[in-house]
Design an enzyme around this catalytic site. Structure first.
Site, PDB file in Angstrom:
ATOM      1  N   HIS A 148       0.924  -1.162  -0.063  1.00  0.00           N
ATOM      2  CA  HIS A 148      -0.221   0.051  -0.065  1.00  0.00           C
ATOM      3  C   HIS A 148       0.846   1.273  -0.138  1.00  0.00           C
ATOM      4  O   HIS A 148       0.439   2.140  -0.571  1.00  0.00           O
ATOM      5  CB  HIS A 148      -0.945  -0.205   1.326  1.00  0.00           C
ATOM      6  CG  HIS A 148      -1.967  -1.098   1.253  1.00  0.00           C
ATOM      7  ND1 HIS A 148      -1.785  -1.933   2.249  1.00  0.00           N
ATOM      8  CD2 HIS A 148      -2.904  -1.120   0.374  1.00  0.00           C
ATOM      9  CE1 HIS A 148      -2.957  -2.651   2.175  1.00  0.00           C
ATOM     10  NE2 HIS A 148      -3.831  -2.286   1.146  1.00  0.00           N
ATOM     11  N   LYS A 150      -0.862  -7.243  -7.602  1.00  0.00           N
ATOM     12  CA  LYS A 150      -0.908  -8.639  -6.993  1.00  0.00           C
ATOM     13  C   LYS A 150      -2.360  -9.014  -7.272  1.00  0.00           C
ATOM     14  O   LYS A 150      -2.579 -10.218  -7.563  1.00  0.00           O
ATOM     15  CB  LYS A 150      -0.585  -8.470  -5.494  1.00  0.00           C
ATOM     16  CG  LYS A 150      -0.634  -9.766  -4.961  1.00  0.00           C
ATOM     17  CD  LYS A 150      -0.688  -9.828  -3.484  1.00  0.00           C
ATOM     18  CE  LYS A 150      -2.014  -9.321  -2.708  1.00  0.00           C
ATOM     19  NZ  LYS A 150      -2.964 -10.349  -2.767  1.00  0.00           N
TER      20      LYS A 150
END
Ligand code: PAF
Length: 280
Positions: free
Chosen positions: A37, A149
């Site tokens: 993140h 991802k």
């Protein structure tokens, strides 16, 4: 960093930004932030005048209530990380704020959601599209950042913005891995130290298989990958598919695609992990 809980307060806070014509970068998250993140957030800060991060565990994308209940929540650590990174606005809405009424929209993604995650998690991508389209309408960002991802999610979000004609640039950001090779994920927090060691083998098996691309057809190579991961204690593959990176359809031959990607979902004990690797 301003912390905002309602759509009206968000509009008020973004009004001066919009009036100045400043660019808005947006990073939607479900919290339990990690370095993956942080990479999305840093890129947004580098490319935009104002960065908005949302923290909302979206109930409509969980097809399993136990998974929703167990989803890691670390609000204090998340706020600390976002402050240190220099996020301008943190949007933390309630479920009622995002969904004043149940969202009954059903999205059409063509074949994109008929495979892989879409097959094993029915309704998941419809829930992702519901929340992401709502968040986009609240924030109205110029750019929005998503990790590679979640490879299929990124394709679905691109398709959704195209079909709904939402004027936002979708930026895909490469996977961030732990030094062991394990792809960073909020779900890693639920792994025991032993499970983490086993889970790190997923990447090594995927990466090694790249060297055998010239020797086997995609389906045969995929079978080898499944066998090798299943041999690691505690790991159980749900699927491994070698697909075209744009259409997400499985490949019969390597010549069918100039962007072959292998996508995997693996149970490590009770924790479901996903990862992917490019065979380009
Ligand atoms: O990738 C996630 O964390 C979520 O699916 C997202 C994009 C924040 C939507 O809830």
């Amino acid at each position: 960093m301003k912390i905002i809980h309602t759509v009206s307060a968000l509009n008020l806070a973004l009004q001066p930004v919009r009036c100045k014509g400043d660019s808005i970068g947006f990073v939607p998250t479900m919290g339990a932030l990690h370095q993956g993140h942080a990479t999305l957030i840093r890129q947004s800060i580098a490319e935009n005048d104002c960065t908005v991060v949302s923290l909302f565990v979206n109930p409509t994308q969980f097809n399993n209530s136990e998974d929703l209940r167990l989803y890691p929540r670390t609000p204090e650590e998340d706020q600390q990380m976002m402050r240190e990174l220099g996020v301008n606005l943190l949007f933390v809405p309630s479920v009622e704020e995002v969904y004043p009424e149940p969202d009954r929209r059903v999205f059409d993604f063509g074949m994109l959601d008929k495979v892989m995650e879409g097959r094993f998690r029915p309704g998941h991508f419809n829930g992702v599209a519901q929340v992401v389209s709502r968040l986009f309408s609240f924030v109205q960002p110029d750019r929005a950042y998503f990790g590679e991802k979640d490879f299929q999610q990124l394709a679905i979000v691109r398709e959704m913005t195209y079909r709904l004609q939402i004027p936002v640039e979708i930026v895909g950001v490469p996977i961030v891995r732990e030094p062991s090779g394990l792809a960073m994920s909020s779900r890693n927090q639920r792994l025991t130290p032993q499970e983490r060691v086993h889970a790190s083998q997923i990447y090594h098996v995927l990466n090694n298989s790249r060297g055998r691309r010239g020797m086997y057809a995609p389906a045969a190579l995929a079978e080898q990958v499944v066998d090798e991961i299943n041999k690691v204690p505690g790991l159980h593959v749900e699927y491994y598919e070698i697909v075209d990176g744009y259409t997400l359809q499985p490949l019969s031959t390597w010549e069918e695609s100039d962007y072959p990607v292998g996508c995997v979902a693996v149970y490590c004990g009770a924790v479901r992990l996903i990862d992917n690797i490019s065979y380009k």
